[in-house]
Design an enzyme around this catalytic site. Structure first.
Site, PDB file in Angstrom:
ATOM      1  N   ALA A   1     -21.453  11.621  84.811  1.00 22.04           N
ATOM      2  CA  ALA A   1     -22.359  11.580  83.653  1.00 22.04           C
ATOM      3  C   ALA A   1     -23.534  10.625  83.866  1.00 22.04           C
ATOM      4  CB  ALA A   1     -21.579  11.195  82.404  1.00 22.04           C
TER       5      ALA A   1
ATOM      6  N   HIS B   1     -22.215  17.361  93.207  1.00 15.24           N
ATOM      7  CA  HIS B   1     -21.572  17.714  91.925  1.00 15.24           C
ATOM      8  C   HIS B   1     -20.586  18.839  92.178  1.00 15.24           C
ATOM      9  CE1 HIS B   1     -24.361  15.234  89.739  1.00 15.24           C
ATOM     10  NE2 HIS B   1     -25.324  15.754  90.468  1.00 15.24           N
TER      11      HIS B   1
ATOM     12  N   ARG C   1     -25.360  24.962  83.523  1.00 16.40           N
ATOM     13  CA  ARG C   1     -24.654  24.389  82.373  1.00 16.40           C
ATOM     14  C   ARG C   1     -25.662  23.921  81.321  1.00 16.40           C
ATOM     15  NH1 ARG C   1     -20.304  20.279  84.358  1.00 16.40           N
ATOM     16  NH2 ARG C   1     -19.609  20.584  82.200  1.00 16.40           N
TER      17      ARG C   1
ATOM     18  N   PRO D   1     -17.922   8.143  86.409  1.00 10.79           N
ATOM     19  CA  PRO D   1     -16.957   8.140  85.306  1.00 10.79           C
ATOM     20  C   PRO D   1     -16.256   9.479  85.094  1.00 10.79           C
ATOM     21  CG  PRO D   1     -19.214   8.100  84.474  1.00 10.79           C
ATOM     22  CD  PRO D   1     -19.290   7.860  85.950  1.00 10.79           C
ATOM     23  N   ASN D   2     -14.999   9.359  84.719  1.00 10.32           N
ATOM     24  CA  ASN D   2     -14.117  10.482  84.373  1.00 10.32           C
ATOM     25  C   ASN D   2     -13.649  11.310  85.571  1.00 10.32           C
ATOM     26  OD1 ASN D   2     -14.135  10.040  81.471  1.00 10.32           O
ATOM     27  ND2 ASN D   2     -16.282  10.662  81.582  1.00 10.32           N
TER      28      ASN D   2
ATOM     29  N   ASN E   1     -21.231  11.188  93.704  1.00 13.74           N
ATOM     30  CA  ASN E   1     -21.195  12.041  92.520  1.00 13.74           C
ATOM     31  C   ASN E   1     -21.284  11.072  91.340  1.00 13.74           C
ATOM     32  OD1 ASN E   1     -20.736  13.633  90.341  1.00 13.74           O
ATOM     33  ND2 ASN E   1     -18.973  14.721  91.209  1.00 13.74           N
TER      34      ASN E   1
END
Ligand code: DQA
Length: 147
Positions: free
Chosen positions: A78, A101, A108, A10-11, A75
């Site tokens: 989330a 990633h 992070r 997603p995204n 990848n």
């Protein structure tokens, strides 16, 4: 020709405009085109798929097994940090996979340091931006040679 499925979670469709300081300037179309040409140079048949939906990603993994895919580069975005369903789909197919990633997730937020995939991935590449996908394809080609 060995088949490699590249899966984007997603995204990642927003790459290029999404937090470019974290994820880089390249769009997903740029990355997919690069993977396709790099794969061709390595003698790999590369197909890519992106979805924002967990179920569609699970379906695509199941389809990869039906198609006889040799490797998956994923990848999970989330879903890395949440998805038992996608993990189970990958384990259910027994197709070897590499987790990629763009960002260095270990540098992070704490929640990004848990992955539902890393313990079963052949390997994990993170922090090298779009170059990580190329690196994953290089590894796939090398592993296929030693098989
Ligand atoms: C990501 C890292 C994830 O934590 C995040 O949710 C993403 C992208 C990466 O490529 O760096 O969407 O997988």
């Amino acid at each position: 020709m060995p088949q490699v499925l590249i899966l984007h979670g997603p995204n990642l469709n927003l790459l290029g405009t999404r937090e470019p300081d974290v994820y880089g300037q390249q769009t997903l179309a740029d990355i997919d085109a690069d993977c396709l040409s790099h794969g061709q140079a390595l003698g790999l048949d590369v197909v890519s798929f992106q979805s924002n939906s967990e179920g569609s990603l699970v379906d695509r993994v199941q389809q990869a097994a039906a198609d006889g895919a040799d490797w998956i580069v994923i990848n999970p975005a989330a879903y890395t940090h949440t998805s038992v369903a996608l993990r189970d789909a990958l384990l259910g197919t027994a197709i070897p996979f590499i987790e990629v990633h763009l960002s260095n997730v270990h540098a992070r937020e704490e929640f990004r340091q848990t992955s539902y995939f890393s313990d079963r991935a052949v390997g994990v590449i993170c922090g090298f931006g779009a170059q990580g996908y190329r690196m994953a394809l290089d590894v796939v080609a090398a592993q296929l040679k030693t098989d």
